[in-house]
Write an enzyme that holds these catalytic residues in place. Structure first.
Site, PDB file in Angstrom:
ATOM      1  N   ASP A  82      20.351 -25.895 -44.940  1.00  0.00           N
ATOM      2  CA  ASP A  82      20.252 -26.924 -45.977  1.00  0.00           C
ATOM      3  C   ASP A  82      19.797 -26.265 -47.288  1.00  0.00           C
ATOM      4  OD1 ASP A  82      20.182 -29.458 -47.109  1.00  0.00           O
ATOM      5  OD2 ASP A  82      18.180 -29.942 -46.313  1.00  0.00           O
ATOM      6  N   ASP A 104      23.831 -24.638 -52.586  1.00  0.00           N
ATOM      7  CA  ASP A 104      23.336 -25.558 -53.598  1.00  0.00           C
ATOM      8  C   ASP A 104      23.273 -24.853 -54.951  1.00  0.00           C
ATOM      9  OD1 ASP A 104      22.154 -27.374 -55.208  1.00  0.00           O
ATOM     10  OD2 ASP A 104      20.393 -27.728 -53.948  1.00  0.00           O
ATOM     11  N   GLY A 182      12.397 -37.095 -51.336  1.00  0.00           N
ATOM     12  CA  GLY A 182      10.965 -37.405 -51.273  1.00  0.00           C
ATOM     13  C   GLY A 182      10.666 -38.899 -51.280  1.00  0.00           C
ATOM     14  N   HIS A 209      21.857 -36.805 -49.914  1.00  0.00           N
ATOM     15  CA  HIS A 209      20.528 -36.184 -49.827  1.00  0.00           C
ATOM     16  C   HIS A 209      19.506 -37.222 -50.268  1.00  0.00           C
ATOM     17  CE1 HIS A 209      21.367 -31.788 -49.234  1.00  0.00           C
ATOM     18  NE2 HIS A 209      22.582 -32.299 -49.333  1.00  0.00           N
ATOM     19  N   GLY A 210      18.277 -37.065 -49.767  1.00  0.00           N
ATOM     20  CA  GLY A 210      17.238 -38.016 -50.160  1.00  0.00           C
ATOM     21  C   GLY A 210      17.386 -39.329 -49.409  1.00  0.00           C
ATOM     22  N   GLY A 211      17.585 -39.237 -48.079  1.00  0.00           N
ATOM     23  CA  GLY A 211      17.787 -40.458 -47.271  1.00  0.00           C
ATOM     24  C   GLY A 211      16.537 -41.315 -47.149  1.00  0.00           C
ATOM     25  N   THR A 212      15.360 -40.702 -47.264  1.00  0.00           N
ATOM     26  CA  THR A 212      14.116 -41.457 -47.075  1.00  0.00           C
ATOM     27  C   THR A 212      13.998 -42.600 -48.088  1.00  0.00           C
ATOM     28  OG1 THR A 212      12.940 -39.571 -46.173  1.00  0.00           O
ATOM     29  CG2 THR A 212      11.572 -41.278 -47.187  1.00  0.00           C
ATOM     30  N   ASN A 231      21.028 -36.716 -45.087  1.00  0.00           N
ATOM     31  CA  ASN A 231      19.907 -35.777 -44.964  1.00  0.00           C
ATOM     32  C   ASN A 231      18.597 -36.545 -45.004  1.00  0.00           C
ATOM     33  OD1 ASN A 231      21.939 -33.914 -45.154  1.00  0.00           O
ATOM     34  ND2 ASN A 231      20.800 -32.569 -46.523  1.00  0.00           N
ATOM     35  N   THR A 234      11.575 -36.591 -45.418  1.00  0.00           N
ATOM     36  CA  THR A 234      10.233 -37.040 -45.817  1.00  0.00           C
ATOM     37  C   THR A 234       9.670 -38.110 -44.873  1.00  0.00           C
ATOM     38  OG1 THR A 234      10.740 -36.519 -48.107  1.00  0.00           O
ATOM     39  CG2 THR A 234       8.893 -37.987 -47.743  1.00  0.00           C
TER      40      THR A 234
HETATM   41  P1  13P Z   1      14.304 -36.940 -47.987  1.00  0.00           P
HETATM   42  O1  13P Z   1      13.165 -35.985 -47.815  1.00  0.00           O
HETATM   43  O2  13P Z   1      14.163 -37.817 -49.188  1.00  0.00           O
HETATM   44  O3  13P Z   1      14.593 -37.697 -46.739  1.00  0.00           O
HETATM   45  O4  13P Z   1      15.589 -36.021 -48.281  1.00  0.00           O
HETATM   46  C1  13P Z   1      15.907 -34.996 -47.388  1.00  0.00           C
HETATM   47  C2  13P Z   1      17.009 -34.143 -47.900  1.00  0.00           C
HETATM   48  O5  13P Z   1      17.817 -34.569 -48.702  1.00  0.00           O
HETATM   49  C3  13P Z   1      17.103 -32.777 -47.398  1.00  0.00           C
HETATM   50  O6  13P Z   1      18.139 -32.045 -47.951  1.00  0.00           O
END
Ligand code: 13P
Length: 408
Positions: A82, A104, A182, A209-212, A231, A234
């Site tokens: 990743d 990336d 995050g 990305h940033g699924g949280t 992804n 967090t």
């Molecule tokens: P989060 O930490 O927001 O879930 O994002 C994870 C991520 O995108 C890892 O590449």
């Protein structure tokens, strides 16, 4: 055995309207919890190792554990680098066992992003490994408050996405449509119209990305519009930390094992929730039946030399070890000498390729061609070689066969 080709895995998700989780792991607790959740929900899964986390664990050790866990899992698994920061990281990840890599270069201007990505794609495809590229910029830092690292979200442009995919030939595209890495205060507003247009333009599996912090409904809309990989980190880190805080509050003098009690279960239940919500639960059997398995190839050469001292042979072997083990797709180079004096052949090479595609790319790689023509072949005219794959007993898929019948 169920390490499977990640391109096949995500193509299946893309065509069938669900998403596979790319869960970042930072310890054995995470690894066991993620695999445990996948087995419990019968879900394909991606074990994700983010380069930005390498300061918290030893990448090679974590890879050894991840690969072992994948091979003994009862569900299909892929292992992904990743946020790979460079060409060199991508080569290292592939040679260490990742069968998917992300490059990336999203912080670069469009032309520089295209050329950095192209370079990784050419190398990775020669190894049979699919590549995720990112266009636009998803701000924030995994595991932290997104507000602390606001950056500037740069939304992915539809026209650039089309050109980027055409030129780079990436297999999956990470898009920026309003998510951040995050923890967030409040719900992010996502640009679904943009996502829909990107999907229509590129027609390859999209990655978020940033699924949280996204709602169930947002996830469903993402998946409907081409997102096949999500992804997620967090929320898992927070679930782990909250279990640890509770343990500490109960017994302030407790040691390490006291503190991590229940951490695995906390992570596992969050991963299970995601797998059910994203529709990957119950798909393991289909994925296993439709995806190529990811298996190494052993390239073996046994040979004799004419009138050459053992010291000279050893020098050639050492040189070969140093040069050949750096070729993309080569996992290890072992050289040896026959144990029995009367053996028909006296010397041997055993070179492990990550995948069958490497047979050709290794053969044609300039470092191999130079070494073979200048140093090895002149001393070893009497040699035989074979490329072989380990024969495997069929995996224990009885429970999965049941799932196939149930889903037919
Ligand atoms: P989060 O930490 O927001 O879930 O994002 C994870 C991520 O995108 C890892 O590449």
């Amino acid at each position: 055995m169920p390490l499977v080709n990640m391109r096949d895995m995500l193509d299946h998700a893309y065509r069938n309207g669900y998403a596979v989780g790319g869960f970042d792991l930072v310890s054995l607790d995470f690894l066991e919890a993620i695999i445990g959740a996948a087995e419990k929900t019968r879900s394909p899964v991606i074990l994700s190792l983010a380069e930005s986390h390498f300061e918290y664990y030893d990448f090679e050790l974590a890879m050894a554990a991840a690969e072992h866990a994948a091979k003994r899992a009862a569900v299909p698994v892929a292992i992904h680098l990743d946020h790979g920061a460079s060409y060199e990281s991508a080569v290292q990840a592939i040679n260490t066992g990742c069968n998917g890599v992300m490059v990336d270069a999203s912080q670069l201007a469009f032309p520089a992003n295209v050329s950095a990505t192209q370079k990784v794609v050419n190398m990775a495809h020669a190894c049979g490994v699919p590549v995720e590229g990112e266009l636009g910029y998803v701000a924030g830092v995994e595991g932290e408050d997104a507000e602390k690292h606001p950056g500037d979200v740069i939304y992915t442009s539809v026209e650039e996405a089309r050109a980027y995919v055409e030129r780079t030939k990436v297999d999956f595209l990470a898009v920026s449509i309003g998510t951040v890495h995050g923890r967030m205060r409040g719900r992010p507003k996502l640009d679904f119209d943009r996502l829909k247009r990107i999907n229509e333009a590129v027609k390859i599996p999209l990655v978020i990305h940033g699924g949280t912090g996204l709602s169930d409904e947002q996830f469903h809309k993402l998946i409907t519009n081409g997102v096949a990989k999500i992804n997620y980190y967090t929320a898992l880190a927070d679930a782990a930390a909250s279990a640890m805080r509770k343990n500490m509050a109960n017994d302030t003098k407790g040691g390490y094992t006291h503190m991590i009690h229940g951490v695995r279960d906390a992570i596992r239940s969050e991963v299970e929730r995601c797998m059910i919500n994203w529709g990957s639960a119950g798909r393991a059997a289909e994925v296993l039946a439709r995806c190529q398995s990811w298996q190494p190839v052993q390239h073996v050469i046994i040979y004799n030399v004419d009138n050459i001292s053992n010291d000279h042979v050893e020098t050639v072997m050492n040189r070969g070890q140093a040069v050949l083990s750096k070729i993309p797709g080569v996992r290890r180079v072992i050289t040896g000498t026959a144990v029995q004096e009367n053996s028909k052949y006296k010397f041997c090479w055993l070179i492990e390729f990550v995948y069958k595609t490497v047979i050709e790319s290794y053969r044609d790689h300039i470092d191999h061609v130079t070494f073979a023509n200048e140093l090895f072949r002149p001393i070893a005219s009497n040699r035989i070689s074979i490329d072989f794959m380990q024969s495997t007993a069929s995996p224990n898929t009885e429970h999965l066969q049941h799932d196939i019948r149930a889903s037919a």
